[in-house]
Each structure stands twice: as C-alpha cells, then as structure tokens.
Scaffold this active site. Structure first.
Site, PDB file in Angstrom:
ATOM      1  N   HIS A 175       1.504  -3.252   1.708  1.00 34.24           N
ATOM      2  CA  HIS A 175       2.794  -3.015   2.354  1.00 34.24           C
ATOM      3  C   HIS A 175       3.309  -4.997   1.967  1.00 34.24           C
ATOM      4  O   HIS A 175       4.195  -5.337   2.919  1.00 34.24           O
ATOM      5  CB  HIS A 175       3.279  -2.250   2.481  1.00 34.24           C
ATOM      6  CG  HIS A 175       2.948  -0.803   2.888  1.00 34.24           C
ATOM      7  ND1 HIS A 175       4.032  -0.392   2.167  1.00 34.24           N
ATOM      8  CD2 HIS A 175       2.570  -0.345   3.095  1.00 34.24           C
ATOM      9  CE1 HIS A 175       3.739   0.486   1.595  1.00 34.24           C
ATOM     10  NE2 HIS A 175       2.796   1.386   2.568  1.00 34.24           N
ATOM     11  N   ASP A 211      -0.153   4.843  -4.501  1.00 33.97           N
ATOM     12  CA  ASP A 211      -0.402   5.032  -2.800  1.00 33.97           C
ATOM     13  C   ASP A 211       1.189   5.928  -2.970  1.00 33.97           C
ATOM     14  O   ASP A 211       2.458   5.766  -4.503  1.00 33.97           O
ATOM     15  CB  ASP A 211      -0.096   4.457  -2.394  1.00 33.97           C
ATOM     16  CG  ASP A 211      -0.141   3.837  -0.550  1.00 33.97           C
ATOM     17  OD1 ASP A 211      -1.101   4.481  -0.504  1.00 33.97           O
ATOM     18  OD2 ASP A 211       0.743   3.951  -0.241  1.00 33.97           O
ATOM     19  N   HIS A 213       3.691   5.871  -1.005  1.00 30.66           N
ATOM     20  CA  HIS A 213       4.420   4.359  -0.296  1.00 30.66           C
ATOM     21  C   HIS A 213       4.745   3.779  -1.805  1.00 30.66           C
ATOM     22  O   HIS A 213       3.856   3.262  -2.037  1.00 30.66           O
ATOM     23  CB  HIS A 213       3.585   4.226   0.876  1.00 30.66           C
ATOM     24  CG  HIS A 213       3.757   5.159   1.430  1.00 30.66           C
ATOM     25  ND1 HIS A 213       2.426   5.953   2.268  1.00 30.66           N
ATOM     26  CD2 HIS A 213       4.624   6.189   2.339  1.00 30.66           C
ATOM     27  CE1 HIS A 213       2.601   6.758   3.262  1.00 30.66           C
ATOM     28  NE2 HIS A 213       3.694   7.154   3.423  1.00 30.66           N
TER      29      HIS A 213
END
Ligand code: SP5
Ligand code: ZN
Length: 360
Positions: A175, A211, A213
């Site tokens: 992220h 992942d 996300h």
C-alpha cells in the site's frame, strides 16, 4: 508444524528486526482498535516453514529504497518517532504512537500552491500518511527498513540463480506509494525487489499481487514504467473495501497495469481464474522475472477480507505462478488469521516448487 508434506527448497529470507515494529493498535473511525498487523504473524510463518533454508536479510544501501521512494518519506519515517516524543506528545495528550490528525486534501490547494511540510510533529504525520490506521512506534523505522533489506536480498538470490526466493517481510509494503504510507505499510518491499530485478534482468518484470487488497502503492510507483507490469487481484473496492478510492479495472496505466476486482464472497474458482489471467498477461507481456506480492488474507477464515480462498486454492495459485518458469521473488504482504497464516504461505511455496519440478 512439521506436518509432513514436502521439504521446501526455496530459501526463506528472514530478519528478527521485524519484532521492533509493534504498532499496537489501529485508529479506525476515530477509535483505537486492536492492531491486526502483529509481530506474531511473522513468527507463525517462521514456525510453519521450519526445516527450510533460512537466509539472513542482508543490509542494503539506501539506493535500494530510493529507487521506489522519495527521500522526503524516508527522512520522515526515520525521524517520526523521535520527533513525536521530543514534542511531548506521549505525555500530552498521552498518545504512545504517531497518529496523524490533519491531511493535505487536494482541494485545500489552489493551482500553484503546494502543501508545506508542517513544523508541528503532530501535523507532520498527515503530510506522509494516507490513513489513521498505520501507527509509528519506537522500532517501526528499523523494522520497515529491514523488511526492504529482506525483499531485496531475495531478489539478489534469484539473480544469482535460485529459481525462487521468499522474503518474510514485516511490516508489509504494497500500500505504500513513492511518498506516502498507509494500510499497515511504510516502505514498499515488493516494489524494491522489482526495482532490483529490473536492473538485473534488463527486460520486463511483472509484479503479481494476490493479497486480498489492491496493491495501490505498487501500481502508483510503477505507473509510468512500461517495463514494470503490475497486476492485482483483490476484493472489489467498489463493494466497500480498502483502499476504497482505487483498485478499479479502469486503472490500466499505459497498459502495464491490470486490476481484477472480485465480488465479496468469491472463492477458489473466481480467484484462481484471476490469478491465471494475470499470469497469462505477464507471460504475454514478455516478463523475464516475477515478484509475487504474497498476501494470504484472501483466505476464507481471514478477518480482514470477505474472499473465501482455501488452502488448496493457495497451492494451485503457487502452481499457476510457478508455471511461468520465471525467476520468482515472493514477498510477504497481508494475512491476519494467526492459526492458518503459516500453513497458507507454505501452500503457495509448495505450489511454486511443484510447478518447477514438472517443467524439468
Ligand atoms: C497489507 C494489508 O493487507 N493491508 C490491509 C490494510 C487494510 N485495513 C483496512 C481495515 C479496515 C477496517 N477494519 C476494521 C478493523 C479494525 N481494527
Ligand atoms: Zn491485504
């Protein structure tokens, strides 16, 4: 665990320094909730991989990080805790982690006006953080920097001839963008590994992010780089899931980015079809090396995602990715069910190795 099963030949890059990062909590909707990205995660993975060849993460020069991050973010992260403490914020108001409170929202700024770096430590956090959930404590910087060392060490192992290498990175990284941190991530470990591979192999490098996300940081870092093929399968942000603002199929960059959002509740069938499609896309793009952003939070039992992938699904994903036959670096991202995280990582590695054996 040692529950039988094949002995792993893939080297596992490890550092004890991850333990220095204890976020302790996440501030979500203004409430201090228990942290999910806990040190125990990496320890559980280590236990499940016992018997594999462990390699100590080798310290890398700052250039390895500066290839994917602005110096301003590094300088901030390296000093954030000391400055927070020096400003007295641990005593008044009594906050024992760095937590942002004001953010440079784009609409604050008229054309030609750019955000200052705030003088106050309490405000500076929001200049670099994009959420309130990614707290900084006394050892956060050392651990995050060591996680990059682990990922880049794994890249060096495959450049030296290992078919695959796994970096047990903690904190995770996908992220984190060039100049901002969030989503439990501070520095983008997978991007740093990809940058090292890019300078080592010459041709295109693919980053496939499994992942649960969206890998927004990796997407943003390589947006303008046609030699870095970034693909991500994740739960649809449009259905209400982190990172909410992006991760949609329309975000294609110049064609070198691909997002495959899945409906909540998707299981092995839908998820594996997406993994297969990303692998095929990387092959068609001429990838000469592969980074797998290996979160296992798509698991059915994971508390942080509504996907429903099984252990067999993770092994099959490893097989699909291993069947590309590329030098492969696997970098740990999310995964929050402590009882299964280690076993699921092991399933992926076994799948990758199985694909390699069939190729020979
Ligand atoms: C690396 C990784 O998997 N990061 C995922 C971060 C997503 N966290 C979003 C959490 C949204 C709120 N969840 C409520 C839990 C409160 N503790
Ligand atoms: Zn995740």
């Amino acid at each position: 665990m040692g529950d039988g099963g094949p002995r792993l030949s893939t080297p596992v890059v490890w550092t004890d320094l991850h333990r220095l990062h204890e976020p302790g909590a996440e501030v979500w909707v203004g409430v201090r909730t228990p942290g999910t990205e806990v040190p125990e995660r990496a320890e559980r993975i280590r236990a499940a991989l016992a018997g594999a060849r462990f390699v100590e993460a080798r310290p890398q020069p700052d250039e390895a990080v500066l290839a994917v991050h602005d110096a301003a973010l590094l300088d901030y992260l390296a000093s954030a805790w000391d400055e927070w403490e020096a400003a007295g914020l641990t005593r008044d108001p009594g906050q024992d982690r760095v937590v942002p409170y004001i953010f440079p929202h784009p609409s604050l700024f008229s054309p030609g006006v750019s955000p200052a770096v705030p003088a106050a430590a309490s405000a500076r956090a929001g200049r670099f953080a994009f959420d309130t959930m990614t707290l900084i404590g006394p050892g956060t910087w050392e651990a995050a920097r060591a996680a990059v060392d682990a990922a880049v060490t794994a890249a060096d192992l495959v450049l030296a001839g290992e078919p695959a290498a796994y970096a047990c990175c903690r904190p995770p990284g996908h992220h984190a963008t060039r100049s901002a941190f969030g989503g439990s991530c501070y520095l983008n470990n997978a991007a740093a590994a990809a940058a090292r591979l890019l300078s080592g192999v010459g041709g295109p490098v693919a980053v496939i992010d499994i992942d649960a996300h969206h890998g927004n940081g990796t997407q943003a870092i390589f947006w303008d780089d046609p030699l870095a093929l970034t693909g991500s399968v994740h739960v649809d942000p449009g259905a209400g899931w982190f990172p909410h603002f992006l991760g949609f199929a329309e975000e294609t960059g110049g064609g070198a980015n691909r997002n495959l959002p899945l409906a909540p509740g998707s299981g092995d069938e839908e998820w594996l079809e997406a993994v297969r499609s990303l692998a095929e896309w990387a092959r068609a793009g001429g990838a000469e090396a592969l980074v797998v952003a290996l979160g296992v939070d798509a698991a059915a039992g994971d508390p942080e995602s509504p996907l429903a992938v099984t252990a067999a699904g993770f092994r099959a994903a490893g097989r699909e990715l291993g069947a590309l036959g590329l030098p492969t670096v696997l970098v740990q991202e999310g995964g929050y069910e402590l009882e299964t995280i280690g076993e699921l990582v092991r399933e992926v590695l076994v799948g990758v190795e199985g694909a390699g054996e069939r190729r020979q």
